[in-house]
Enzyme design. Sequence first.
Site, mmCIF file in Angstrom:
data_model
loop_
_atom_site.group_PDB
_atom_site.id
_atom_site.type_symbol
_atom_site.label_atom_id
_atom_site.label_comp_id
_atom_site.label_asym_id
_atom_site.label_seq_id
_atom_site.Cartn_x
_atom_site.Cartn_y
_atom_site.Cartn_z
ATOM 1 N N GLY A 1 -13.955 -3.648 1.094
ATOM 2 C CA GLY A 1 -15.303 -3.172 1.410
ATOM 3 C C GLY A 1 -15.742 -2.063 0.474
ATOM 4 C CE LYS B 1 -21.204 -16.333 6.348
ATOM 5 N NZ LYS B 1 -21.059 -15.341 7.412
ATOM 6 N N GLY C 1 -10.022 -9.397 -1.576
ATOM 7 C CA GLY C 1 -8.719 -9.924 -1.170
ATOM 8 C C GLY C 1 -8.373 -11.262 -1.804
ATOM 9 N NE ARG D 1 -4.250 -1.671 1.672
ATOM 10 C CZ ARG D 1 -5.134 -2.177 2.515
ATOM 11 N NH1 ARG D 1 -4.997 -2.008 3.821
ATOM 12 N NH2 ARG D 1 -6.173 -2.824 2.065
HETATM 13 P P1 AMP Z 1 -15.634 -14.110 0.775
HETATM 14 O O1 AMP Z 1 -14.867 -13.519 1.915
HETATM 15 O O2 AMP Z 1 -17.103 -14.098 0.926
HETATM 16 O O3 AMP Z 1 -15.166 -13.609 -0.581
HETATM 17 O O4 AMP Z 1 -15.309 -15.651 0.808
HETATM 18 C C1 AMP Z 1 -14.020 -16.142 0.688
HETATM 19 C C2 AMP Z 1 -13.942 -17.502 1.326
HETATM 20 O O5 AMP Z 1 -14.923 -18.348 0.764
HETATM 21 C C3 AMP Z 1 -12.615 -18.164 1.101
HETATM 22 O O6 AMP Z 1 -11.956 -18.280 2.324
HETATM 23 C C4 AMP Z 1 -12.987 -19.497 0.522
HETATM 24 O O7 AMP Z 1 -12.257 -20.569 1.101
HETATM 25 C C5 AMP Z 1 -14.448 -19.649 0.873
HETATM 26 N N1 AMP Z 1 -15.146 -20.547 -0.044
HETATM 27 C C6 AMP Z 1 -15.169 -20.481 -1.379
HETATM 28 N N2 AMP Z 1 -15.863 -21.509 -1.890
HETATM 29 C C7 AMP Z 1 -16.297 -22.255 -0.858
HETATM 30 C C8 AMP Z 1 -17.066 -23.453 -0.758
HETATM 31 N N3 AMP Z 1 -17.520 -24.079 -1.843
HETATM 32 N N4 AMP Z 1 -17.326 -23.935 0.482
HETATM 33 C C9 AMP Z 1 -16.855 -23.292 1.568
HETATM 34 N N5 AMP Z 1 -16.128 -22.158 1.544
HETATM 35 C C10 AMP Z 1 -15.856 -21.644 0.338
#
Ligand code: AMP
Length: 400
Positions: free
Chosen positions: A380, A207, A357, A36
């Site tokens: 964010g 999610k 990230g 950064r």
């Molecule tokens: P996010 O912070 O919402 O972008 O989610 C990132 C996280 O989602 C990462 O740590 C991934 O390991 C997890 N992730 C991605 N695909 C899956 C999956 N099919 N099942 C569980 N976790 C997942």
Amino acid sequence: MAKLTVSDLDLKGKKVLMRVDFNVPIKDGVIGNDNRIVAALPTIKYVIEHGGKAILLSHLGRVKKEDDKPGLSMRPVAERLSNLLNKPVTFVPTTEGQQLEDAINGLSDGDVLVMENTRYEDVKNGEYVKRESGNDPELGKYWASLGDVFVNDAFGTAHRSHASNVGIASNMAQTAAGFLMEKEIKFIGGAVDNPEHPFVAILGGAKVSDKIGVIDNLLSKADKVLIGGGMTYTFYAAKGMKIGNSLVEKDKIDLAKEILDKAGDKLVLPVDSVVAEKFDNDAAHKTVDGDIPDGYMALDIGPKSIKEFEDVLKTAKTVVWNGPMGVFEMSNYAEGTLEIGKFLGTLSDAKTIVGGGDSTAAVQQLGVADKLSHISTGGGASLEYLEGKTLPGIAAISDK
Ligand code: AMP
């Protein structure tokens, strides 16, 4: 309307307040990764090469009590900046008062000063008063009084209304975007407001609930929205498919149904998955089409889905990617994320924009980052921008 940028300003002899993003990982006074600081150099160099006196403000971590302060001092950052610029940098260990004002008044054209962590202002006499993060009007006014012009280059905090971005800007005749901020506005703002079509969004991550705003907004702008990652299986459940032990947000299944109804064939779900018996890199795993069998959890998109996504992507003129396609931290479930990253690197006719990230880590790991048009510096902030929200830090920058 286009925003004023640092190259529109007359900087000679001016005290140039600059909000930068020096929020680097730091432990026991040692900086873990200076990306950064490096990223802020072009704007800082531009200001000093044009005769400005650069007065740099940034937050570092979260300050909630007095004890947080020593470990979150900006001093090591100022030292690293001095090494990177190869010139002396004045560090002022305070955020207001005579010492700071004297140091600023003592600057010559082309000098650089780093003020202490703006979030020191969040704790006063042991109390958590949030003067910086609550945008205390007196604080923004005071900081604004220290300079002649204001340059905001901290996209990472643009979704927040803090004294060091919005507070200063609202007390300044002119606020301009720095080069980093300008690039974020051009690419992310450009994709959201005025994309070249076909426009394809790839959304992954754990999610649905985190990405719902982005899915909703991009469904109204994009030609296709490709879904991967853990959120896939909430959509599978909404379609009545079997999901085994895969990640699911039960309370979001109805919402997923609504999205599917509204989206029609705009929303593309993976057709196959890599499934494992446990959430473990060494667990027994295989690839299946469609339904996830009992006793298995889906941890990556499969090869047919990768191919299908690539077919959609190959004619795209604008691509936005946020969130991994699987549990890419484990090598056996990383392929979907890595293949998509690699493929984006081959799309030389498209504007390719990556935010978040994990997707950023993937393209850096692959060494394709420099083949992409833009890698966002804000997690964010980039999500909220993609949701179509007005970011207060950007709204406070003067129009051209
Ligand atoms: P996010 O912070 O919402 O972008 O989610 C990132 C996280 O989602 C990462 O740590 C991934 O390991 C997890 N992730 C991605 N695909 C899956 C999956 N099919 N099942 C569980 N976790 C997942």
